[in-house]
Design a protein around this motif. Structure first.
Motif, PDB file in Angstrom:
ATOM      1  N   LYS A 175      -4.628  59.220  19.631  1.00 44.82           N
ATOM      2  CA  LYS A 175      -3.811  59.758  18.545  1.00 44.82           C
ATOM      3  C   LYS A 175      -2.616  58.854  18.232  1.00 44.82           C
ATOM      4  N   ARG A 176      -2.471  57.748  18.973  1.00 46.06           N
ATOM      5  CA  ARG A 176      -1.430  56.769  18.654  1.00 46.06           C
ATOM      6  C   ARG A 176      -1.911  55.380  19.040  1.00 46.06           C
ATOM      7  N   VAL A 177      -2.031  54.519  18.042  1.00 45.12           N
ATOM      8  CA  VAL A 177      -2.443  53.131  18.249  1.00 45.12           C
ATOM      9  C   VAL A 177      -1.313  52.227  17.778  1.00 45.12           C
ATOM     10  N   ASP A 178      -0.833  51.359  18.665  1.00 47.95           N
ATOM     11  CA  ASP A 178       0.321  50.507  18.392  1.00 47.95           C
ATOM     12  C   ASP A 178      -0.069  49.056  18.158  1.00 47.95           C
ATOM     13  N   TYR A 179       0.770  48.351  17.408  1.00 46.29           N
ATOM     14  CA  TYR A 179       0.696  46.894  17.266  1.00 46.29           C
ATOM     15  C   TYR A 179       1.573  46.235  18.325  1.00 46.29           C
ATOM     16  N   ASP A 224      -1.947  42.469  20.421  1.00 44.56           N
ATOM     17  CA  ASP A 224      -2.377  43.243  21.589  1.00 44.56           C
ATOM     18  C   ASP A 224      -2.401  44.723  21.215  1.00 44.56           C
ATOM     19  N   VAL A 225      -3.408  45.119  20.462  1.00 44.94           N
ATOM     20  CA  VAL A 225      -3.516  46.505  19.984  1.00 44.94           C
ATOM     21  C   VAL A 225      -3.675  47.440  21.187  1.00 44.94           C
ATOM     22  N   THR A 226      -2.936  48.536  21.159  1.00 43.73           N
ATOM     23  CA  THR A 226      -2.838  49.411  22.331  1.00 43.73           C
ATOM     24  C   THR A 226      -2.887  50.881  21.930  1.00 43.73           C
ATOM     25  N   ALA A 227      -3.753  51.646  22.572  1.00 45.52           N
ATOM     26  CA  ALA A 227      -3.745  53.101  22.415  1.00 45.52           C
ATOM     27  C   ALA A 227      -2.644  53.650  23.331  1.00 45.52           C
ATOM     28  N   ARG A 228      -1.446  53.786  22.757  1.00 41.37           N
ATOM     29  CA  ARG A 228      -0.270  54.061  23.585  1.00 41.37           C
ATOM     30  C   ARG A 228      -0.357  55.401  24.295  1.00 41.37           C
ATOM     31  N   ASP A 229      -0.904  56.407  23.637  1.00 39.62           N
ATOM     32  CA  ASP A 229      -1.002  57.712  24.278  1.00 39.62           C
ATOM     33  C   ASP A 229      -1.916  57.659  25.503  1.00 39.62           C
ATOM     34  N   LEU A 230      -2.981  56.881  25.425  1.00 31.60           N
ATOM     35  CA  LEU A 230      -3.899  56.766  26.567  1.00 31.60           C
ATOM     36  C   LEU A 230      -3.290  55.925  27.673  1.00 31.60           C
ATOM     37  N   GLN A 231      -2.517  54.911  27.301  1.00 33.53           N
ATOM     38  CA  GLN A 231      -1.813  54.120  28.309  1.00 33.53           C
ATOM     39  C   GLN A 231      -0.866  55.009  29.114  1.00 33.53           C
ATOM     40  N   ASN A 232      -0.111  55.854  28.423  1.00 31.40           N
ATOM     41  CA  ASN A 232       0.824  56.749  29.108  1.00 31.40           C
ATOM     42  C   ASN A 232       0.083  57.798  29.930  1.00 31.40           C
ATOM     43  N   LYS A 233      -1.032  58.272  29.421  1.00 30.93           N
ATOM     44  CA  LYS A 233      -1.803  59.297  30.120  1.00 30.93           C
ATOM     45  C   LYS A 233      -2.444  58.754  31.392  1.00 30.93           C
ATOM     46  N   ASP A 234      -3.008  57.547  31.306  1.00 32.44           N
ATOM     47  CA  ASP A 234      -3.745  56.985  32.442  1.00 32.44           C
ATOM     48  C   ASP A 234      -2.834  56.437  33.523  1.00 32.44           C
ATOM     49  N   GLY A 235      -1.646  55.961  33.134  1.00 34.38           N
ATOM     50  CA  GLY A 235      -0.779  55.334  34.118  1.00 34.38           C
ATOM     51  C   GLY A 235      -1.188  53.908  34.445  1.00 34.38           C
ATOM     52  N   GLN A 236      -2.249  53.434  33.858  1.00 36.06           N
ATOM     53  CA  GLN A 236      -2.642  52.024  33.916  1.00 36.06           C
ATOM     54  C   GLN A 236      -3.245  51.680  32.561  1.00 36.06           C
ATOM     55  N   TRP A 237      -3.609  50.405  32.356  1.00 36.93           N
ATOM     56  CA  TRP A 237      -3.732  49.952  30.978  1.00 36.93           C
ATOM     57  C   TRP A 237      -5.154  49.629  30.518  1.00 36.93           C
ATOM     58  N   THR A 238      -6.130  49.735  31.361  1.00 41.32           N
ATOM     59  CA  THR A 238      -7.457  49.226  31.004  1.00 41.32           C
ATOM     60  C   THR A 238      -8.044  49.937  29.793  1.00 41.32           C
ATOM     61  N   ARG A 239      -8.116  51.254  29.821  1.00 35.81           N
ATOM     62  CA  ARG A 239      -8.725  51.975  28.705  1.00 35.81           C
ATOM     63  C   ARG A 239      -7.945  51.737  27.410  1.00 35.81           C
ATOM     64  N   ALA A 240      -6.630  51.808  27.490  1.00 40.49           N
ATOM     65  CA  ALA A 240      -5.795  51.723  26.299  1.00 40.49           C
ATOM     66  C   ALA A 240      -5.876  50.374  25.604  1.00 40.49           C
ATOM     67  N   LYS A 241      -6.230  49.345  26.343  1.00 40.70           N
ATOM     68  CA  LYS A 241      -6.202  47.987  25.804  1.00 40.70           C
ATOM     69  C   LYS A 241      -7.586  47.438  25.470  1.00 40.70           C
ATOM     70  N   SER A 242      -8.663  48.134  25.831  1.00 44.89           N
ATOM     71  CA  SER A 242      -9.989  47.506  25.861  1.00 44.89           C
ATOM     72  C   SER A 242     -10.957  47.944  24.775  1.00 44.89           C
ATOM     73  N   GLY A 263       5.284  49.678  17.706  1.00 39.52           N
ATOM     74  CA  GLY A 263       5.219  50.991  17.079  1.00 39.52           C
ATOM     75  C   GLY A 263       3.822  51.299  16.591  1.00 39.52           C
ATOM     76  N   PRO A 264       3.631  52.491  16.040  1.00 41.98           N
ATOM     77  CA  PRO A 264       2.289  52.966  15.687  1.00 41.98           C
ATOM     78  C   PRO A 264       1.781  52.428  14.355  1.00 41.98           C
ATOM     79  N   MET A 265       0.467  52.365  14.260  1.00 42.14           N
ATOM     80  CA  MET A 265      -0.239  52.055  13.017  1.00 42.14           C
ATOM     81  C   MET A 265      -1.085  53.259  12.642  1.00 42.14           C
ATOM     82  N   GLU A 266      -1.323  53.398  11.339  1.00 41.41           N
ATOM     83  CA  GLU A 266      -2.157  54.481  10.842  1.00 41.41           C
ATOM     84  C   GLU A 266      -3.364  53.902  10.107  1.00 41.41           C
ATOM     85  N   VAL A 267      -4.377  54.724   9.923  1.00 38.93           N
ATOM     86  CA  VAL A 267      -5.561  54.304   9.173  1.00 38.93           C
ATOM     87  C   VAL A 267      -5.149  53.863   7.768  1.00 38.93           C
ATOM     88  N   GLU A 268      -5.699  52.755   7.322  1.00 44.27           N
ATOM     89  CA  GLU A 268      -5.437  52.096   6.040  1.00 44.27           C
ATOM     90  C   GLU A 268      -4.195  51.215   6.055  1.00 44.27           C
TER      91      GLU A 268
END
Length: 251
Positions: free
Chosen positions: A102-106, A138-156, A227-232
């Motif tokens: 629900k949050r993807v960052d640049y 380095d596009v990052t799913a920030r909510d998943l990074q915070n949820k997981d506590g590590q970065w593999t899913r959020a970055k991959s 910060g976050p990016m949105e679709v389009e």
């Protein structure tokens, strides 16, 4: 010199970008090559990711202001993680917003492209083993990074590693203006002189952990302003003496 990898009439080649023309390269840009007399118009080519890395080694928290922004301490050694090769896309390709986030960052970053197979380098040996430098997001799913506590899913996720548009050679990587624009609005604005660990330090440090191969990319970290990016949305990473890496966000 600005090296590009491109597709033209169903053929994929490397070339040298000069104004509005691409001069064809004969040979291997990671080894021995020459610049042929043949060229094509830039408008006739589709730019591809400028290299095909076996891995992307990323550095977290390598700008002091970003470490403060993320409320992390300044690291004593480089903090590393890896993005898989399936995440790579090129200039003007689409970044796909994953359904589970629900949050993807640049994150605008300087990318270092490795020239040959290296291991256990000292800092004073690094320069001759770098092909050049490129823009990286380095596009990052920030909510998943915070949820997981590590970065593999959020970055991959697929498409989470835009690279390009060129590999610029013969430039000083430790003094380049770096910016990010979201829909034309400036969001990140810094200089690689603010890196905590220099390019030479990073390549040496990483090479003492793992073998680096031709075309591998080291992403050197992002400054403050993520910060976050949105679709389009349209996102652009701009680095002095390299160029602009532009991508759009799609579902």
């Amino acid at each position: 010199m600005k090296i590009v990898r491109f597709k033209h009439t169903d053929q994929i080649n490397y070339g040298i970008l000069e104004k509005n023309k691409i001069k064809i390269v004969e040979g291997n840009v990671f080894g021995s090559f020459k610049i042929a007399d043949k060229f094509i118009d830039f408008s006739e080519a589709k730019l591809l990711p400028p290299c095909e890395p076996s891995k992307i080694v990323c550095v977290g928290l390598n700008y002091r202001d970003h470490a403060q922004e993320m409320k992390d301490r300044i690291p004593e050694e480089p903090v590393l993680f890896i993005k898989p090769s399936n995440a790579v896309i090129g200039p003007n390709d689409e970044i796909i917003y994953p359904q589970m986030s629900k949050r993807v960052d640049y994150e605008a970053e300087l990318g270092v492209v490795i020239k040959d197979k290296i291991k256990d380098l000292e800092e004073n040996q690094v320069k001759e083993h770098i092909l050049g430098y490129t823009c990286f997001n380095d596009v990052t799913a920030r909510d998943l990074q915070n949820k997981d506590g590590q970065w593999t899913r959020a970055k991959s996720f697929d498409t989470f590693a835009p690279i390009g548009p060129v590999i610029a050679t013969d430039i000083d990587p430790n003094n380049l203006d770096i910016q990010l624009f979201l829909n034309g609005e400036l969001k990140q604005n810094s200089n690689t002189s603010q890196l905590i660990f220099s390019v030479e330090k990073l390549v040496s440090f990483i090479s003492k952990i793992m073998t680096l191969l031709p075309g591998d990319v080291i992403a050197t970290g992002t400054p403050s302003g993520v910060g976050p990016m949105e679709v389009e949305d349209t996102v652009e990473v701009k680095i002095e003496k390299i160029g602009v890496l532009k991508n759009t966000i799609k579902k």
